[in-house]
Write a protein that holds these residues in place. Sequence first.
Motif: not given
Ligand code: ATP
Length: 433
Positions: A132-136, A180-186, A188-190, A41-43, A50-55, A37-39
């Motif tokens: 649904r709990r995720r940021d973007f 609001p930490t999602r503002l900083l995440r936004l 970084r991703y930008r 799958a996106r990357d 990807p920088r790491e594998l999110d599972v 999932v997350g980064g």
């Molecule tokens: P990176 O490429 O920097 O590793 P990432 O997208 O994998 O980015 P992580 O911080 O490793 O980001 O988090 C993994 C996943 O967890 C994110 O892709 C996102 O779906 C979710 N996540 C992390 N932090 C939050 C947050 N503050 N709010 C909602 N979802 C989050």
Amino acid sequence: MGEMRDRGAALLGRLRELPGGPELLDLAAERDDVELVGGAARDLLLGRDPRELDVVVDGTAQAFADLLVCTLDDRFAEDGVRGGVQAHERFGTAAVRWSAGRIDVATRRAESYAFPGALPDVRAGTPEQDLRRRDFTVNAIAVSLGGARRGELRAVAHALDDLAASRLRVLRDDSFAEDPTRLLRLARYRARLRFEPDAHTARLAAEAIAAGALATVSHARIGAELRLALAEPDPVGALESLAQLGVLAALHEAIELDAPLARAALDALPPGADAWPDVLLLASLLLPAHSYDTTAYETRLRALLDGFEIPAAERERTVHSAILAPRVAERLQHAQTSSQVYETTHDAPLEAVALAAALADAEGRGDAADLARRWLCELRHVRLAINGDDLLAAGVAAGPEVGRRLAHALARKLDGELGQGREAELSAALEDL
Ligand code: ATP
């Protein structure tokens, strides 16, 4: 539908080539619950590493991480270490790390926030809740790694379109207020992905900042996010993005980014472990704006950096660099000789001198900038072959005089006034002062 399956299959193919990918896929082969999932799958969908594998898994993350560690045993053996799992019970996560890779395992979960800016309360969740709990939206895509649904993609609405359009979109209107930490995440991703928020998300971000959302988050969490920004491949780009979104200005009135200056200072910083780019960047954000009361300003900076939980050594070096850089730049204007450059720079951290080079250039004082760079590349490595013991053996009384005489010899050596060898240095050190 067929296209989705092809994309999923291609993603699994790429995953198999990454460190830990084959082991992860083998372990998941017979299971229905393991998804990337997350980064990650996106990357992989973007064709990036990807920088790491999110599972995510059902059941405890730690149990799956332990299994991974056993499967990855050979990799750990290459490292000469027994593989480690770092578990975070409150969030149901466990990270497996070795020199070539990192796999982050999380229990599928749902999150709620007791109040805006709080850390989330976490409970076991369905696959849908976990997305649904995720940021973007682009981070809310999952691909199944095994079982009957192997290679199948799941995603929240808009996710795949947003990925194709390089778009960052929050999943809910209260997303930034909630966390609001999602503002900083936004930001970084930008900077990293060169994605832009859609108009609605951009508006929500601006509104959250204007409403003071960042003030609801602990400084420690903000500090952790800032450090992630500094660790980006293009940290100045990440800071620029934070500045453009209005995040930096909202954090503290002392923080101000001059991106060209920060880049120039980073360029001037020599490579090597004795130079700390993070310190330089933090200091560049905190340069005193105009005439100031040093002690009061230092106290403010210390409090700010303490709040961000910057470790003491880094904090002190940052404060000194911010305070000293303008002074070094100013004083280098009056330096004529190498020994005068030494006088000005030798007590300052390397980051202060690199910042001074950038400041001097920005103010059109190229000569002073060149002197700063010369110090960083060359002069700071000049050393005497003699030391205090040589002077004591030559009859100099123990005490401050030893230091003064060594400094005198070094000054003459820096100015090219000494011949080669210890003898020339010793006679310079023994000259009448
Ligand atoms: P990176 O490429 O920097 O590793 P990432 O997208 O994998 O980015 P992580 O911080 O490793 O980001 O988090 C993994 C996943 O967890 C994110 O892709 C996102 O779906 C979710 N996540 C992390 N932090 C939050 C947050 N503050 N709010 C909602 N979802 C989050």
